[in-house]
Design an enzyme around this catalytic site. Structure first.
Site, PDB file in Angstrom:
ATOM      1  N   LYS A 149       0.874  -1.164   0.000  1.00 37.69           N
ATOM      2  CA  LYS A 149       0.000   0.000   0.000  1.00 37.69           C
ATOM      3  C   LYS A 149       0.920   1.225   0.000  1.00 37.69           C
ATOM      4  CE  LYS A 149      -4.214  -1.845   0.918  1.00 37.69           C
ATOM      5  NZ  LYS A 149      -5.445  -1.507   0.193  1.00 37.69           N
ATOM      6  N   LYS A 257     -13.359  -7.531  -6.365  1.00 35.84           N
ATOM      7  CA  LYS A 257     -13.772  -7.855  -4.999  1.00 35.84           C
ATOM      8  C   LYS A 257     -15.268  -8.168  -5.052  1.00 35.84           C
ATOM      9  CE  LYS A 257     -10.486  -4.795  -2.601  1.00 35.84           C
ATOM     10  NZ  LYS A 257      -9.770  -4.104  -3.683  1.00 35.84           N
TER      11      LYS A 257
END
Length: 347
Positions: A149, A257
């Site tokens: 990230k 997702k």
């Protein structure tokens, strides 16, 4: 058939940072179906501040869904088009009810404990020393692919962390993915992508915020390295809208997702289009509990996508449900000899 819904708060073992802030807990909801003495469970994995269905009427829609469960999963899926996490929960709950056990949704060599799914090791944002420590741990644990990230700490420090990996591991030894969560400004994105390109990265997820489709399309044309759309897919509901988005931006990859894109059916629509336009794809979880993660993992295995998937989030919480899912040497396994520690009364 009787349906009920239940709220559950998952607590992070340690605060987890993204470019959108630090999370200490994660709200999730479960739909439980009962029929003829059997029970099924589905998880509605909403992520506040990000999911398209983060709306004031969310619980009201769950109530409506349970009151209208007799309509069946296909009719409900259409009626819940603007509530992708509930679509997913309904799909999962029906599969769970129809299955031999509530947690065996897609029988396969994976669900039998014979085969595994390669996954990426997730590196959370934080101070440089913390991120470096995570990287060293993941590499020591045998991960062949790590996902960092980025976008929350100093960009120069992030480049140093990437340099640290590349000084010790070639691209053949460790694949690096980075996820900016839309953190780059529109005017600085190209410069940052050029700086990142020196580290032979696999791809970057969502360099700029969603809904800047013209700019995103320009970035996807640059030769720096591949771009993957993630948040960009949220709130794109119809098949036609999905088609138009991919035709316009032409990304190298999309990341799916199920909780964000309408469950298995919604994700399959994206996959169909991606393959038509020669766009790569992989599946990731969205911080669900082990109940949702299990469903996603079992389904993902049936797709036989050889790329590392984003399914390594089961150990994040102090109060997750104990399951047979286990990560070992960069692979997700379903340990058939380990039982679920779960009681419907826990909800």
């Amino acid at each position: 058939m009787k349906a009920t819904y239940h709220k559950y708060i998952l607590n992070f073992k340690r605060p987890s940072g993204t470019s959108r802030g630090v999370m200490t807990e994660k709200e999730t909801w479960f739909i439980v179906l009962e029929q003829d003495g059997k029970k099924g469970i589905g998880e509605c994995g909403i992520l506040r501040g990000l999911s398209a269905d983060d709306r004031l009427d969310y619980e009201e829609k769950l109530q409506w869904t349970c009151a209208n469960i007799h309509l069946g999963k296909d009719t409900l899926w259409e009626a819940l088009i603007e509530f992708p996490s509930i679509q997913f929960g309904v799909e999962m709950a029906f599969l769970s009810l129809e299955s031999e056990t509530p947690f065996l949704l897609f029988p396969s060599a994976f669900a039998q404990g014979e085969k595994s799914i390669e996954i990426n090791g997730l590196i959370w944002m934080g101070e440089g020393a913390f991120m470096k420590q995570q990287i060293e741990e993941k590499l020591a644990q045998g991960f062949r692919c790590v996902k960092l990230k980025i976008g929350a700490i100093d960009f120069g420090r992030e480049l140093e962390l990437l340099q640290f990996i590349r000084q010790n591991f070639t691209p053949e030894q460790v694949e690096i993915r980075v996820d900016a969560n839309g953190a780059f400004g529109l005017n600085e994105a190209l410069d940052k992508l050029n700086k990142l390109s020196g580290f032979e990265l696999h791809s970057i997820e969502q360099p700029i915020q969603k809904n800047n489709t013209d700019r995103m399309a320009e970035l996807c044309k640059t030769p720096s390295f591949p771009i993957a759309l993630d948040e960009e897919l949220i709130g794109v509901f119809s098949f036609e809208e999905k088609k138009q988005l991919l035709q316009k931006i032409k990304p190298q990859y999309i990341i799916l997702k199920p909780s964000f894109v309408g469950g298995f059916k919604g994700a399959q629509e994206w996959i169909t289009l991606a393959e038509k336009y020669q766009i790569g794809w992989w599946i990731t979880s969205a911080l669900e509990s082990n109940i949702g993660l299990n469903a996603i993992a079992q389904w993902t295995y049936t797709l036989q996508n050889p790329m590392p998937q984003g399914l390594g989030t089961g150990a994040l919480y102090t109060n997750n449900f104990e399951s047979p899912l286990q990560v070992s040497a960069g692979q997700l396994w379903y340990q058939k000899d380990k039982d679920w520690v779960f009681d419907f009364d826990q909800l």
